[in-house]
Enzyme design. Structure first.
Site: not given
Lengths: 425, 425
Positions: B95, B144, B172, B261
């Site tokens: 809260k 890449k 990725d 990540h």
């Protein structure tokens, strides 16, 4: 081609916003573009993000560019991500969230993305049906205090609220599994209090019990509560992620409405420069993932959210425009898609609500709203049950087109409340 | 008595911060205090939050109080919440996150709370053992571009990186389940490329495959990847919540390191006024919940985080001070508790890293760091493999006390890199 569209607000004193938009559209999709051979570009085009618009706002009278920002809309091909909220958010705002002053202010979903979501299992209509209440705003109340109290005390607090005629009672979001009030016993105690109150009030009541604990055991916990008699659930969505809400809501054995609590959302929506807007977090994503009721800070009370943000949340919860921007992208396909018809989620503006605010709440939200009160019920000078009654009287007054002042003349609970807290007309 | 301690930074032009601190300590625990009878207070005291300190900072030269803030430390009794991260966060900032300009800047855990967490299964030591590399920073590379590419192209990119001598390659974070490179085939293709590269480089390599999809299927997805040969995982923690990371890490069948990540964390840490600090989100909570490696934006590159925040993350990931403040609360018990010995998590400062930055990275992080590069490897003028070699040469140079310039004279890959991107000494 199907696209989901993200709208960003990006603050920067001197950036080339058009260049930035294109670098986002490429960087978050195919990675690189201009260096690709033409044949490869043709092959990759269906994966490429598209810049839809860049609206730059230059502040007047600012010599150094401070306050300068742009609203950038980028369309992301659905083909790039699985059709779930984690994948969509990670695509459009995963890395980007860390890249300067940028806020995700809106999301639009393609019909094909939307079709992976069932939305609320009950929604406004289903909850009204469960309660047998069609023609007025509902009234929800919360416990006064829960931590450190035993079953007897919780049952007493529950009965006091229920006796005043509230439609829903929710657990406090900070009530976790604990030896004093474990979930199954808590449900039994509170539902027993609800039955006793029903003999007095003649009305049904939903009790939203807080589902907590290890992530992989939440569904089990929910089913345990339902087996013990729970007829609604409370869930702290942000702590567990939107996909967990979606799974709970989609579970055929979880056959009760889910109220989504906004706990932790304030870590993301209030900054003008960073985060994710309240209408996305507490509006669109909650409804998509199946919240039947959504709590959020009201613009009236103690924990305040600006009114336009409240209205944007309401819009996301109750309108049929979740796929609105799709036609912009693929006009040829718009007619061929079935309309998106997710059930509506009940908006529950919360915090600092007293009976005197009911006219404003109904003016702003209409009849499809849950009036949610804590101190405004427990702090009533004539007691908790009178607190609930005062709210119900305020609702009746507004629905009948009578001022609270007039209605209070023949309804002492309402009069006592408005004398204490005031009244808006 | 055990307490966890939350530190908040609260901005307000004129608030009485001491009053606010006490209202938080009561409001987020027992709910009310002064109105309780003395006997009830005695019973409830073990549930009551304690204000430890309120440090007010008045800005000099500000007539209107703008810039005024306070750092407030509040201790919350462990007895109030289950020992998991959702319960702790909801208690201390659920809260409260929505209540004005307030940021959760630190958390300290009681030994009893900490004892519910196993921390990283491998950690720095375990990863070094898997790779057989003890005496230098590790080198990680990223693809890449991945979206829209097929297995053949991913395998080619993987081999190019692996051939340059990198220790870890990560997916990725925006690569989800898709028909072109489904997880099992992707793992098989990439691990096959790793084996081919090993015959050239003579070194082991970890491939962190991205675990995505429905929340309740993540563990299954991880096991599928491991069965296909994956020797590490990548996980977007913020999208699924910290408890899901903890469960994945604690699963005995998930027998490989997990790289966390930071996707979406930028929605919470960058604002000075709102959210949760990076050292809590990407430091303490990641380690507690079992991340073996933690990626975060470096202070050197393109997506920038201030250096002091990087150092605070590093501190949280590698030191033994997670329970530090406990002795302040309960001096009598401090000696009786076993020391907390969670494994260390590898810090992975990321984004915009080129070989010329390696001296700074090692200066700031020491030898226990993963140098993580994308463009700095793929964009090398002599090709991807040369890009990896240039980083390894930069690491060797720094570990041998040689300047990059000197080392580059006999190492053309390093020289080409520093000529293109420059070098810090």
């Amino acid at each position: 081609m199907n696209y989901c569209v993200a709208t960003y607000r990006c603050h920067d004193d001197k950036a080339d916003f058009h260049k930035k938009a294109h670098s986002i559209a490429i960087g978050l999709t195919v990675g690189s573009w201009t260096e690709l051979p033409a044949a490869k570009q043709k092959e990759m085009e269906k994966h490429l993000g598209v810049v839809l618009s860049v609206d730059v706002f230059e502040p007047s009278g600012s010599a150094d560019g401070s306050g300068r920002y742009a609203d950038i809309r980028i369309a992301y091909p659905d083909i790039n991500f699985s059709h779930d909220i984690p994948a969509l958010l990670i695509t459009v705002f995963g890395k980007l969230s860390m890249d300067g002053k940028i806020k995700l202010i809106d999301l639009h979903f393609s019909p094909s993305f939307l079709s992976s979501f069932a939305g609320p299992k009950f929604g406004i209509g289903g909850i009204r049906e469960l309660l047998g209440v069609q023609d007025r705003p509902l009234l929800m109340s919360i416990f006064k205090s829960v931590v450190g109290h035993d079953l007897e005390e919780l049952g007493r607090q529950f009965y006091g609220q229920a006796a005043g005629g509230v439609d829903l009672i929710k657990d406090d979001e900070i009530l976790f599994e604990n030896p004093l009030t474990p979930i199954e016993k808590r449900v039994q105690t509170c539902m027993e209090a609800a039955r006793r109150a029903e003999t007095v009030t003649g009305q049904k009541l939903l009790y939203a019990v807080n589902i907590t604990g290890p992530a992989s055991k939440l569904a089990e916990q929910a089913k345990k509560a339902i087996a013990a008699g729970a007829n609604a659930l409370l869930f702290n969505v942000l702590a567990y992620g939107f996909d967990t809400l979606r799974e709970l809501s989609a579970d055929p054995d979880i056959s009760v409405p889910i109220a989504a609590h906004p706990a932790l959302s304030g870590a993301m929506y209030p900054s003008p420069h960073y985060g994710i807007s309240a209408s996305v977090l507490l509006g669109k994503l909650m409804r998509l993932c199946g919240a039947d009721l959504v709590l959020f800070p009201s613009p009236y009370g103690s924990v305040v959210m600006p009114k336009e943000e409240n209205m944007a949340i309401r819009h996301a919860l109750v309108t049929d425009e979740l796929a609105k921007d799709y036609v912009y992208l693929s006009p040829g396909q718009a007619g061929s898609e079935a309309p998106i018809a997710l059930r509506e989620s009940f908006p529950v503006p919360s915090a600092g609500i007293h009976p005197g605010l009911v006219p404003w709440i109904i003016r702003d939200f209409g009849v499809d709203v849950v009036v949610n009160a804590g101190g405004g019920i427990h702090g009533h000078p004539l007691g908790t049950a009178a607190g609930g009654q005062a709210f119900r009287q305020a609702i009746d007054a507004v629905m009948g087109g009578v001022t609270l002042e007039d209605y209070g003349r023949t309804h002492p609970e309402l009069q006592a409340a408005t004398q204490l807290w005031g009244a808006k007309q």
